[in-house]
Enzyme design. Structure first.
Site, PDB file in Angstrom:
ATOM      1  CD  GLU A  34      -2.563   1.138   2.244  1.00 12.30           C
ATOM      2  OE1 GLU A  34      -2.382   0.272   3.236  1.00 12.30           O
ATOM      3  OE2 GLU A  34      -3.579   2.379   2.622  1.00 12.30           O
ATOM      4  NE  ARG A 260       3.150  -7.923  10.225  1.00 15.96           N
ATOM      5  CZ  ARG A 260       3.046  -6.990   9.604  1.00 15.96           C
ATOM      6  NH1 ARG A 260       4.078  -6.180   9.563  1.00 15.96           N
ATOM      7  NH2 ARG A 260       2.402  -6.723   8.605  1.00 15.96           N
ATOM      8  CE  LYS A 270       2.941   1.096   4.928  1.00 12.55           C
ATOM      9  NZ  LYS A 270       2.279  -0.424   3.474  1.00 12.55           N
TER      10      LYS A 270
HETATM   11  P1  ATP Z   1       2.794  -1.986   7.472  1.00  5.25           P
HETATM   12  O1  ATP Z   1       1.999  -3.033   8.837  1.00  5.25           O
HETATM   13  O2  ATP Z   1       4.442  -1.635   7.967  1.00  5.25           O
HETATM   14  O3  ATP Z   1       2.162  -0.582   7.091  1.00  5.25           O
HETATM   15  P2  ATP Z   1       1.953  -3.372   5.560  1.00  5.25           P
HETATM   16  O4  ATP Z   1       1.682  -5.097   5.968  1.00  5.25           O
HETATM   17  O5  ATP Z   1       0.379  -2.947   6.383  1.00  5.25           O
HETATM   18  O6  ATP Z   1       2.690  -3.705   6.850  1.00  5.25           O
HETATM   19  P3  ATP Z   1       1.842  -3.136   3.268  1.00  5.25           P
HETATM   20  O7  ATP Z   1       2.194  -2.033   2.110  1.00  5.25           O
HETATM   21  O8  ATP Z   1       0.111  -3.705   2.844  1.00  5.25           O
HETATM   22  O9  ATP Z   1       2.300  -2.848   4.333  1.00  5.25           O
HETATM   23  O10 ATP Z   1       2.639  -4.877   2.298  1.00  5.25           O
HETATM   24  C1  ATP Z   1       2.928  -5.028   1.467  1.00  5.25           C
HETATM   25  C2  ATP Z   1       3.599  -6.640   1.470  1.00  5.25           C
HETATM   26  O11 ATP Z   1       4.716  -6.414   2.322  1.00  5.25           O
HETATM   27  C3  ATP Z   1       2.042  -7.564   1.786  1.00  5.25           C
HETATM   28  O12 ATP Z   1       1.882  -8.480   1.579  1.00  5.25           O
HETATM   29  C4  ATP Z   1       2.424  -8.124   3.616  1.00  5.25           C
HETATM   30  O13 ATP Z   1       1.939  -8.545   4.335  1.00  5.25           O
HETATM   31  C5  ATP Z   1       4.327  -7.436   3.460  1.00  5.25           C
HETATM   32  N1  ATP Z   1       4.831  -7.163   4.665  1.00  5.25           N
HETATM   33  C6  ATP Z   1       4.417  -6.213   5.650  1.00  5.25           C
HETATM   34  N2  ATP Z   1       5.431  -6.136   6.826  1.00  5.25           N
HETATM   35  C7  ATP Z   1       5.842  -7.130   6.587  1.00  5.25           C
HETATM   36  C8  ATP Z   1       6.832  -7.651   7.387  1.00  5.25           C
HETATM   37  N3  ATP Z   1       6.971  -7.019   8.665  1.00  5.25           N
HETATM   38  N4  ATP Z   1       7.406  -9.011   7.455  1.00  5.25           N
HETATM   39  C9  ATP Z   1       7.080  -9.501   5.979  1.00  5.25           C
HETATM   40  N5  ATP Z   1       5.919  -9.025   5.049  1.00  5.25           N
HETATM   41  C10 ATP Z   1       5.654  -7.991   5.692  1.00  5.25           C
HETATM   42 MG    MG Z   2      -1.034  -2.399   5.520  1.00  3.37          MG
END
Ligand code: ATP
Ligand code: MG
Length: 550
Positions: A34, A260, A270
């Site tokens: 995102e 994760r 983020k």
């Molecule tokens: P955050 O919680 O940091 O905002 P998010 O999952 O909301 O992370 P996205 O941009 O939606 O961020 O994630 C893009 C991809 O990266 C998704 O498939 C998500 O599952 C993966 N991802 C995000 N954070 C991690 C992590 N700490 N370890 C492994 N994969 C991750």
């Molecule tokens: Mg997200």
């Protein structure tokens, strides 16, 4: 690119699917960020996993922006994401935008309404919470749940046409308010938001929720294995419900969850990272202390080191915390045989070699990397006044201290033996300079074997050196006694430092070993902008560590 050395449970699932022919041998993955912030090292794990899984099976991996949340998204983030994925060494098959599917998603919602599987609900957020029930109690049906299909169609169309205010109506799935899985209690599919979207502008004022949008995005793109993190495990029934009820795709993509990445001494979300940026606790998303890809890049990390790290941590179903030490280990492993060394002294002490002629300057040739002869040699100079590292002189030596102290003799690396004869102090008691004598017999490379000394220290020639700004970083977060992370108030230290003159000509992003201090990189952003015009070098990592990977 960088295939996973080790197999993992996701590859086992794919092997099985290939055996049964579920997807006709096709493997299509996607990395779906995102664009609401910069990517962090946790995303790197997902990027490595998605891209190398596709590569392993001769499949495809797309970059897809999951841009269904206009209020928080921004083109700055979009651009940073592309730069980061490329920098990590991956090339997407296609670049796609979830927002391009808004018309298709709208149609899918209409389909659900027509099938009696979705309804327009006017409960307020508070009422909605109340009706939702709890983990131990079932929820209650919304009073709007049995609206006739025609009325739902009309209201949903009106929502799209902008006739209703934000928050006044939502489209909800009609599933089961008594489900033990809270995600299945008539979840929201669409909300109203009169917001400017970075891609579609004001064309839409209704936006799909993640749980509705994501399976449709995957299905439209022909994704076979939709890899996401463990928090979405409880959302999988909804993912499957949406695909089954819309019913347009066959075969349907399957969602697979993995743990994760969490790392000690930092934060990895983020939202929290944005907080650090917005509150000026760090100097931006690419601050070298940040666990963002942009921060790690500026810090001097290499893509090779990050990919190696992602490979070593592996992929599992169990959440755990990885030690920061492993990431540091990986970058040391990568850099140790690649870099030339330079002499830099921190918190320096001046040494005057009283028996060395005043106007004499000698040149010495030294190896750039003691372990890698191919990295060649360079010339350093030596004269009567030199600087040594603050750590390398003690007026009163502690036990087992073999460096310079009054009466002791040490080897100056690449030059002569010197012996400390005197300590000259300022009025306030601080050390102004140290006096020493050198032994001309001991010239480096002369084959001198007369006697041995226990300590070898490095130096820079005071008449031929430059002040530089070295930024020594500590951890962004440190845990308290309860293991809870707090911002480390001492996450950066900038000592007085002098180095070899050639450091002035370093290129932005060029890396060195600063002899005995660590691996450093010429800051890619502020190299020219240190205090008083000094060149800025970031410490990537120090040289030594007690950390050993298991
Ligand atoms: P955050 O919680 O940091 O905002 P998010 O999952 O909301 O992370 P996205 O941009 O939606 O961020 O994630 C893009 C991809 O990266 C998704 O498939 C998500 O599952 C993966 N991802 C995000 N954070 C991690 C992590 N700490 N370890 C492994 N994969 C991750
Ligand atoms: Mg997200």
């Amino acid at each position: 690119m960088s295939e996973f050395r080790s197999s993992n449970f996701i590859h086992d699932i794919i092997d099985e699917d290939n055996k049964t022919g579920k997807y006709g041998g096709e493997v299509v993955t996607r990395f779906p960020p995102e664009p609401n912030g910069y990517l962090h090292i946790g995303h790197a794990k997902s990027i490595c996993l998605n891209f190398s899984t596709a590569a392993k099976y001769g499949g495809r991996c797309n970059l897809r922006y999951d841009d269904t949340n206009p209020e928080k998204e921004d083109m700055e983030y979009v651009n940073s994401i592309e730069e980061d994925v490329h920098w990590l060494g991956f090339e997407w098959d296609k670049k796609l935008w979830a927002s391009d599917y808004f018309p298709k998603m709208y149609e899918a919602a209409i389909e659900l309404i027509k099938k009696g599987k979705a309804f327009v609900c006017a409960l307020s957020p508070d009422e909605m919470r109340e009706y939702r029930g709890t983990l131990t109690e079932p929820g209650k049906n919304s009073p709007y749940r049995d609206r006739p299909v025609e009325e739902n169609l009309r209201l949903f169309r009106e929502m799209k046409e902008g006739k209703h205010d934000d928050g006044s109506l939502v489209l909800r799935a009609k599933i089961d308010m008594a489900s033990p899985n809270m995600n299945m209690r008539d979840p929201i599919l669409y909300r109203i938001a009169h917001a400017d979207h970075h891609n579609t502008g004001t064309e839409w004022c209704i936006y799909p929720m993640y749980d509705f949008a994501h399976p449709i995005e995957d299905a439209i793109e022909g994704v076979t294995h939709s890899i996401c993190t463990l928090e979405f495990e409880d959302h999988r029934p909804l993912y499957e419900w949406v695909l089954d009820e819309v019913g347009w795709w066959n075969p349907e993509p399957q969602q697979i969850e993995f743990a994760r990445l969490n790392i000690t001494n930092t934060v990895m979300s983020k939202r929290l990272l944005k907080g650090l940026v917005d509150e000026n606790i760090v100097e931006g998303w690419d601050d070298p202390r940040m666990p963002t890809i942009a921060g790690l890049r500026r810090r001097g990390y290499t893509p090779e080191a990050i990919r190696d790290f992602c490979d070593r941590i592996g992929v599992s179903k169990a959440n755990s915390e990885v030690e920061m030490g492993l990431l540091e280990f990986c970058v040391r492993e990568d850099l140790q045989s690649k870099l030339e060394s330079r002499n830099v002294v921190e918190n320096p002490v001046k040494v005057i070699i009283t028996n060395y002629p005043e106007d004499k300057v000698e040149e010495f040739t030294i190896e750039n990397n003691g372990k890698v002869p191919e990295l060649g040699t360079r010339t350093i100079t030596f004269s009567r006044e030199i600087w040594i590292d603050g750590e390398d002189f003690k007026e009163i030596p502690p036990r087992k201290y073999f460096r310079l102290f009054p009466g002791n003799e040490v080897r100056l690396k690449g030059a002569y033996f010197i012996k400390c004869t005197d300590v000259i102090k300022n009025d306030d008691g601080s050390i102004r300079e140290v006096h020493a004598t050198y032994d001309p017999e001991t010239r480096s490379g002369s084959g001198f074997t007369g006697r041995k000394v226990k300590g070898t220290i490095h130096f820079v020639d005071a008449s031929n050196c430059v002040p530089i700004e070295v930024r020594n970083y500590g951890y962004l977060m440190v845990p308290d006694e309860n293991g809870e992370n707090h911002i480390n108030p001492e996450s950066i230290e900038i000592p007085v430092a002098y180095g070899e003159p050639s450091l002035m000509n370093a290129e932005k992003g060029e890396r060195f070993q600063f002899f005995r201090h660590g691996y450093y990189v010429a800051d890619s952003k502020l190299f020219e902008e240190g205090k008083d015009g000094r060149k800025v070098f970031n410490r990537i990592v120090d040289l030594k560590s007690s950390y050993r990977p298991k």
